[in-house]
Motif scaffolding. Structure first.
Motif, PDB file in Angstrom:
ATOM      1  N   GLU A  42      -0.371   4.230   7.636  1.00  0.00           N
ATOM      2  CA  GLU A  42       0.543   3.955   8.747  1.00  0.00           C
ATOM      3  C   GLU A  42       1.483   2.784   8.443  1.00  0.00           C
ATOM      4  O   GLU A  42       2.431   2.550   9.189  1.00  0.00           O
ATOM      5  CB  GLU A  42      -0.252   3.660  10.023  1.00  0.00           C
ATOM      6  CG  GLU A  42      -1.100   4.839  10.514  1.00  0.00           C
ATOM      7  CD  GLU A  42      -1.950   4.460  11.718  1.00  0.00           C
ATOM      8  OE1 GLU A  42      -1.350   4.097  12.756  1.00  0.00           O
ATOM      9  OE2 GLU A  42      -3.189   4.514  11.625  1.00  0.00           O
ATOM     10  N   LEU A  43       1.199   2.050   7.369  1.00  0.00           N
ATOM     11  CA  LEU A  43       2.070   0.948   6.968  1.00  0.00           C
ATOM     12  C   LEU A  43       3.175   1.474   6.059  1.00  0.00           C
ATOM     13  O   LEU A  43       3.073   2.565   5.506  1.00  0.00           O
ATOM     14  CB  LEU A  43       1.256  -0.125   6.224  1.00  0.00           C
ATOM     15  CG  LEU A  43       0.155  -0.819   7.031  1.00  0.00           C
ATOM     16  CD1 LEU A  43      -0.694  -1.684   6.124  1.00  0.00           C
ATOM     17  CD2 LEU A  43       0.756  -1.663   8.147  1.00  0.00           C
ATOM     18  N   LYS A  44       4.224   0.694   5.905  1.00  0.00           N
ATOM     19  CA  LYS A  44       5.373   1.148   5.110  1.00  0.00           C
ATOM     20  C   LYS A  44       5.149   0.844   3.624  1.00  0.00           C
ATOM     21  O   LYS A  44       5.953   0.171   2.971  1.00  0.00           O
ATOM     22  CB  LYS A  44       6.649   0.476   5.614  1.00  0.00           C
ATOM     23  CG  LYS A  44       7.029   0.907   7.022  1.00  0.00           C
ATOM     24  CD  LYS A  44       8.271   0.175   7.508  1.00  0.00           C
ATOM     25  CE  LYS A  44       8.626   0.591   8.933  1.00  0.00           C
ATOM     26  NZ  LYS A  44       9.803  -0.158   9.453  1.00  0.00           N
ATOM     27  N   ASN A  67       4.073  -3.485  -3.766  1.00  0.00           N
ATOM     28  CA  ASN A  67       5.007  -2.520  -3.176  1.00  0.00           C
ATOM     29  C   ASN A  67       6.450  -2.921  -3.499  1.00  0.00           C
ATOM     30  O   ASN A  67       7.272  -2.103  -3.932  1.00  0.00           O
ATOM     31  CB  ASN A  67       4.787  -2.477  -1.667  1.00  0.00           C
ATOM     32  CG  ASN A  67       5.428  -1.274  -1.000  1.00  0.00           C
ATOM     33  OD1 ASN A  67       4.804  -0.228  -0.868  1.00  0.00           O
ATOM     34  ND2 ASN A  67       6.681  -1.401  -0.590  1.00  0.00           N
ATOM     35  N   ASN A 116       4.625   2.285  -0.301  1.00  0.00           N
ATOM     36  CA  ASN A 116       5.115   3.455  -1.021  1.00  0.00           C
ATOM     37  C   ASN A 116       3.969   4.279  -1.606  1.00  0.00           C
ATOM     38  O   ASN A 116       2.801   3.860  -1.586  1.00  0.00           O
ATOM     39  CB  ASN A 116       6.146   3.061  -2.085  1.00  0.00           C
ATOM     40  CG  ASN A 116       5.556   2.209  -3.197  1.00  0.00           C
ATOM     41  OD1 ASN A 116       4.440   2.429  -3.655  1.00  0.00           O
ATOM     42  ND2 ASN A 116       6.324   1.221  -3.648  1.00  0.00           N
ATOM     43  N   GLU A 135       8.656  -7.400   5.203  1.00  0.00           N
ATOM     44  CA  GLU A 135       9.955  -7.775   5.774  1.00  0.00           C
ATOM     45  C   GLU A 135      10.651  -8.855   4.949  1.00  0.00           C
ATOM     46  O   GLU A 135      11.852  -9.094   5.105  1.00  0.00           O
ATOM     47  CB  GLU A 135       9.775  -8.315   7.201  1.00  0.00           C
ATOM     48  CG  GLU A 135       9.463  -7.257   8.243  1.00  0.00           C
ATOM     49  CD  GLU A 135       9.165  -7.898   9.606  1.00  0.00           C
ATOM     50  OE1 GLU A 135       9.498  -9.096   9.791  1.00  0.00           O
ATOM     51  OE2 GLU A 135       8.596  -7.204  10.471  1.00  0.00           O
ATOM     52  N   PRO A 174       2.933  -6.103   7.143  1.00  0.00           N
ATOM     53  CA  PRO A 174       4.298  -5.834   7.629  1.00  0.00           C
ATOM     54  C   PRO A 174       5.225  -7.046   7.533  1.00  0.00           C
ATOM     55  O   PRO A 174       6.413  -6.900   7.216  1.00  0.00           O
ATOM     56  CB  PRO A 174       4.074  -5.422   9.094  1.00  0.00           C
ATOM     57  CG  PRO A 174       2.664  -4.919   9.142  1.00  0.00           C
ATOM     58  CD  PRO A 174       1.923  -5.776   8.169  1.00  0.00           C
ATOM     59  N   GLU A 184       9.350  -1.128  -6.352  1.00  0.00           N
ATOM     60  CA  GLU A 184      10.614  -0.560  -5.880  1.00  0.00           C
ATOM     61  C   GLU A 184      11.797  -0.956  -6.760  1.00  0.00           C
ATOM     62  O   GLU A 184      12.922  -0.505  -6.545  1.00  0.00           O
ATOM     63  CB  GLU A 184      10.861  -0.987  -4.429  1.00  0.00           C
ATOM     64  CG  GLU A 184       9.905  -0.305  -3.455  1.00  0.00           C
ATOM     65  CD  GLU A 184      10.075  -0.789  -2.023  1.00  0.00           C
ATOM     66  OE1 GLU A 184      10.720  -1.848  -1.829  1.00  0.00           O
ATOM     67  OE2 GLU A 184       9.563  -0.123  -1.111  1.00  0.00           O
TER      68      GLU A 184
END
Length: 409
Positions: A5-7, A61, A9, A37, A33, A65
């Motif tokens: 449920e967390l952002k 994460n 990858n 941010e 989270p 990216e």
């Protein structure tokens, strides 16, 4: 909340799935989270709450990216001890299994080969450097380490680092870092000196604070009210009555650790000692022997009260009362893990009574007082309201002294 449920990858989620991590702990749910941010963060959370993953996962994460310079050091994680640095490095290896992120652990020791290995990792530009302050400064002073591209600066167990006298070292390291960076600080407690450090090196940080949890109910807690010079006698009595199995004895200083270990070795017990005077290779050997069961009593300073992952500690003895409630919780939390029972015994001298009463108030319970063996003589009354209890009447010890390591009430 589930990690899915967390952002995060797919690479990070795949690693979590392979490690069978599904549900977030509270600190992970709140911290991840915020770190994703890009905000600075100060988080107050105990050891054992999953805080390492709370900062490693979002940093990995971000690194996966792209957008970070290759062959550069992108993240610095500061650790107060070699043992914790090693554990963070092990978790890093697991979480980064499906990602091309590199790491190097940088800590002290007498092994010249280890220093060269660390030097190579630093010069090649490992993505994540996990370091103790003193050893990182040693490398920095030799001029081949470039921290100008660091995007993330993380202080783990910041309060412990300050307690160990690393404040100046940390500020020296900060001078090598770019001003534009994300700084994350984890601490088990929030004393004034931590607040001051946060104001100095963090920019408009978010704050996450988890209440210090009480010790597990299955830990049987007890105490001896005694004079300082009776403590060694109580240890000898405990070990003479029943062969201890997997015990940690915490003492407040290296001198006391050596004194207690020497007394127990004279009783022909399998004893190891752990303190900052030991070389890294010695500490690793002692910890290996303790984990394998060849040593069944470990006498230690608070160097092992946090971050040491051994599930079957049967008993913890506080030779000295910890300075605050959080330290008490950390120490006795070494026992009763992985569904095992555990016993926590604290020796309380006259001067320590007020501190111990503060711990009882925090726990909202009176800890059971075991009578001191009669042959050790008179003991002070437990009366913390009268300047540590030393002026109360004396009474004789005695009573049933059997089965202490089994937590008999």
């Amino acid at each position: 909340m589930k990690f899915s449920e967390l952002k995060l990858n797919d690479n990070v989620l795949e690693a979590l799935d392979a490690m069978r991590f599904d549900e977030c702990t509270p600190i992970q749910e709140q911290a991840i989270p915020i770190i994703l941010e890009g905000r600075d963060l100060i988080a107050v959370a105990q050891t054992g709450t999953g805080k390492t993953a709370a900062y490693l996962l979002p940093i990995l994460n971000k690194l996966s990216e792209g957008g970070h310079q290759e062959d550069a050091i992108n993240c610095i994680i500061m650790s107060p001890t070699r043992e914790l640095a090693q554990q963070i490095d092990q978790q890093m290896e697991g979480f980064s299994y499906f990602m091309p992120a590199s790491s190097v652990a940088v800590y002290g020791g007498n092994d010249g080969g280890l220093f060269e290995q660390q030097k190579r990792g630093l010069m090649l530009g490992a993505d994540v450097v996990i370091a103790t302050p003193g050893r990182l400064l040693s490398h920095l002073s030799l001029g081949y380490v470039d921290l100008s591209k660091v995007s993330y600066f993380i202080l783990d167990e910041a309060d412990r680092m300050l307690d160990m006298g690393f404040s100046d070292d940390i500020m020296q390291i900060v001078k090598y870092l770019p001003k534009e960076r994300q700084t994350i600080m984890f601490s088990a407690t929030m004393p004034t000196k931590i607040q001051q450090l946060a104001k100095t090196i963090l920019h408009n940080p978010a704050e996450v604070k988890l209440a210090v949890s009480k010790p597990a109910e299955k830990i049987v807690q007890a105490a001896y009210i005694c004079y300082e010079n009776q403590k060694l006698g109580i240890v000898r009595s405990l070990c003479a009555e029943e062969m201890p199995e997997r015990v940690i004895i915490f003492a407040s200083s290296k001198i006391k650790v050596k004194e207690v270990a020497k007394a127990l070795k004279m009783m022909k017990l399998n004893v190891g000692e752990m303190h900052s005077d030991l070389e890294q290779s010695q500490r690793e050997f002692i910890m290996h022997e303790f984990k394998s069961g060849r040593i069944n009593i470990l006498v230690a300073t608070d160097i092992v009260s946090r971050g040491i992952d051994i599930d079957d500690i049967r008993s913890v003895i506080n030779f000295d009362v910890p300075n605050d409630s959080e330290d008490y919780v950390h120490r006795i939390g070494r026992t009763a893990r992985a569904n095992n029972d555990g016993v926590a015994i604290t020796f309380v001298s006259e001067k320590e009574q007020t501190n111990f009463k503060n711990i009882e108030n925090f726990l909202e319970k009176d800890i059971y007082k075991i009578p001191v063996p009669a042959e050790l003589g008179d003991v002070p009354e437990y009366n913390p309201r009268t300047n540590g209890g030393g002026k109360g009447r004396n009474f004789r010890g005695g009573g049933n002294r059997k089965g202490r390591f089994k937590g008999k009430r």
